[in-house]
Write a protein that holds these residues in place. Sequence first.
Motif, PDB file in Angstrom:
ATOM      1  N   MET A 187       1.083   9.444  -5.527  1.00 53.48           N
ATOM      2  CA  MET A 187       1.539  10.772  -5.161  1.00 53.48           C
ATOM      3  C   MET A 187       2.579  11.288  -6.150  1.00 53.48           C
ATOM      4  O   MET A 187       2.574  12.469  -6.513  1.00 53.48           O
ATOM      5  N   SER A 188       3.453  10.425  -6.616  1.00 54.72           N
ATOM      6  CA  SER A 188       4.463  10.837  -7.584  1.00 54.72           C
ATOM      7  C   SER A 188       3.811  11.309  -8.873  1.00 54.72           C
ATOM      8  O   SER A 188       4.172  12.366  -9.410  1.00 54.72           O
ATOM      9  N   ASN A 189       2.843  10.552  -9.352  1.00 54.20           N
ATOM     10  CA  ASN A 189       2.155  10.949 -10.585  1.00 54.20           C
ATOM     11  C   ASN A 189       1.444  12.290 -10.420  1.00 54.20           C
ATOM     12  O   ASN A 189       1.512  13.146 -11.296  1.00 54.20           O
ATOM     13  N   ASN A 190       0.764  12.469  -9.297  1.00 55.32           N
ATOM     14  CA  ASN A 190       0.026  13.710  -9.094  1.00 55.32           C
ATOM     15  C   ASN A 190       0.954  14.891  -8.843  1.00 55.32           C
ATOM     16  O   ASN A 190       0.678  15.998  -9.310  1.00 55.32           O
ATOM     17  N   LEU A 191       2.052  14.688  -8.112  1.00 58.92           N
ATOM     18  CA  LEU A 191       2.987  15.790  -7.884  1.00 58.92           C
ATOM     19  C   LEU A 191       3.677  16.200  -9.175  1.00 58.92           C
ATOM     20  O   LEU A 191       3.849  17.394  -9.439  1.00 58.92           O
ATOM     21  N   VAL A 195      12.366  18.297  -4.062  1.00 61.52           N
ATOM     22  CA  VAL A 195      11.215  17.971  -3.217  1.00 61.52           C
ATOM     23  C   VAL A 195      10.574  16.665  -3.684  1.00 61.52           C
ATOM     24  O   VAL A 195      10.214  15.816  -2.859  1.00 61.52           O
ATOM     25  N   LEU A 196      10.427  16.492  -4.991  1.00 65.49           N
ATOM     26  CA  LEU A 196       9.870  15.241  -5.506  1.00 65.49           C
ATOM     27  C   LEU A 196      10.732  14.046  -5.110  1.00 65.49           C
ATOM     28  O   LEU A 196      10.216  12.991  -4.721  1.00 65.49           O
ATOM     29  N   GLY A 197      12.045  14.204  -5.190  1.00 66.73           N
ATOM     30  CA  GLY A 197      12.946  13.112  -4.793  1.00 66.73           C
ATOM     31  C   GLY A 197      12.845  12.798  -3.310  1.00 66.73           C
ATOM     32  O   GLY A 197      12.839  11.627  -2.907  1.00 66.73           O
ATOM     33  N   LEU A 198      12.741  13.830  -2.482  1.00 67.14           N
ATOM     34  CA  LEU A 198      12.614  13.625  -1.042  1.00 67.14           C
ATOM     35  C   LEU A 198      11.309  12.911  -0.697  1.00 67.14           C
ATOM     36  O   LEU A 198      11.286  12.010   0.151  1.00 67.14           O
ATOM     37  N   VAL A 199      10.229  13.310  -1.339  1.00 68.74           N
ATOM     38  CA  VAL A 199       8.943  12.657  -1.107  1.00 68.74           C
ATOM     39  C   VAL A 199       8.996  11.192  -1.539  1.00 68.74           C
ATOM     40  O   VAL A 199       8.501  10.301  -0.839  1.00 68.74           O
ATOM     41  N   GLN A 200       9.636  10.910  -2.660  1.00 68.60           N
ATOM     42  CA  GLN A 200       9.749   9.530  -3.137  1.00 68.60           C
ATOM     43  C   GLN A 200      10.559   8.668  -2.172  1.00 68.60           C
ATOM     44  O   GLN A 200      10.173   7.540  -1.872  1.00 68.60           O
ATOM     45  N   VAL A 201      11.670   9.199  -1.701  1.00 69.35           N
ATOM     46  CA  VAL A 201      12.496   8.432  -0.758  1.00 69.35           C
ATOM     47  C   VAL A 201      11.726   8.170   0.532  1.00 69.35           C
ATOM     48  O   VAL A 201      11.746   7.053   1.070  1.00 69.35           O
ATOM     49  N   ILE A 227       0.832  -1.206   0.000  1.00 68.48           N
ATOM     50  CA  ILE A 227       0.000   0.000   0.000  1.00 68.48           C
ATOM     51  C   ILE A 227       0.865   1.254   0.000  1.00 68.48           C
ATOM     52  O   ILE A 227       0.527   2.239  -0.659  1.00 68.48           O
ATOM     53  N   TRP A 228       2.020   1.228   0.690  1.00 73.77           N
ATOM     54  CA  TRP A 228       2.909   2.385   0.686  1.00 73.77           C
ATOM     55  C   TRP A 228       3.486   2.616  -0.702  1.00 73.77           C
ATOM     56  O   TRP A 228       3.642   3.759  -1.127  1.00 73.77           O
ATOM     57  N   PHE A 229       3.795   1.534  -1.410  1.00 72.86           N
ATOM     58  CA  PHE A 229       4.327   1.683  -2.762  1.00 72.86           C
ATOM     59  C   PHE A 229       3.273   2.253  -3.708  1.00 72.86           C
ATOM     60  O   PHE A 229       3.574   3.077  -4.570  1.00 72.86           O
ATOM     61  N   GLU A 230       2.023   1.834  -3.554  1.00 70.99           N
ATOM     62  CA  GLU A 230       0.951   2.347  -4.412  1.00 70.99           C
ATOM     63  C   GLU A 230       0.639   3.809  -4.095  1.00 70.99           C
ATOM     64  O   GLU A 230       0.392   4.604  -4.998  1.00 70.99           O
ATOM     65  N   ILE A 231       0.631   4.167  -2.807  1.00 69.73           N
ATOM     66  CA  ILE A 231       0.428   5.572  -2.436  1.00 69.73           C
ATOM     67  C   ILE A 231       1.562   6.420  -2.982  1.00 69.73           C
ATOM     68  O   ILE A 231       1.344   7.532  -3.477  1.00 69.73           O
TER      69      ILE A 231
END
Length: 135
Positions: free
Chosen positions: A54-58, A84-90, A46-50
């Motif tokens: 989130m990555s697609n929407n950001l 910021v996108l990289g930090l959110v992904q990590v 579920i974390w991977f899907e979220i």
Amino acid sequence: ALPMVQHLVMMALIVAIPFILVMSAYSFKVAGLVTFSYFGLSTITIWFEISRWMSNNLVHMVYSSDAAKLGWIAGIGSTYDVGVLGLVQVAMQLLFPLIWISLLGWSGWQVGTGLGSLMSSGSKDVGSAGEKGPI
């Protein structure tokens, strides 16, 4: 690749469960830890899907603005956005699943400790009655 690694770790845990339980002398603590850890491993998808959502929407929000339509010139000024996108992904792909598994492992350890203390305190009265012998 993280879902593939997830399933390899789940496979290794399933193979190791009998050895872990035997080495721990069938301890309730270890059984609870293994049970909750396996549940945690099976639910981190579920974390991977979220994270994917989130990555697609950001990315859509960052790059669909009018400034992003300027071409490669807009890419020069968007290093902060990319960071910021990289930090959110990590955080979403590594940090949150790690915290989730840690919390569930701790919960399993506590449940196992509680069950172990219930079993030992429940058999204490029987042991003391057996020590007295027949009256």
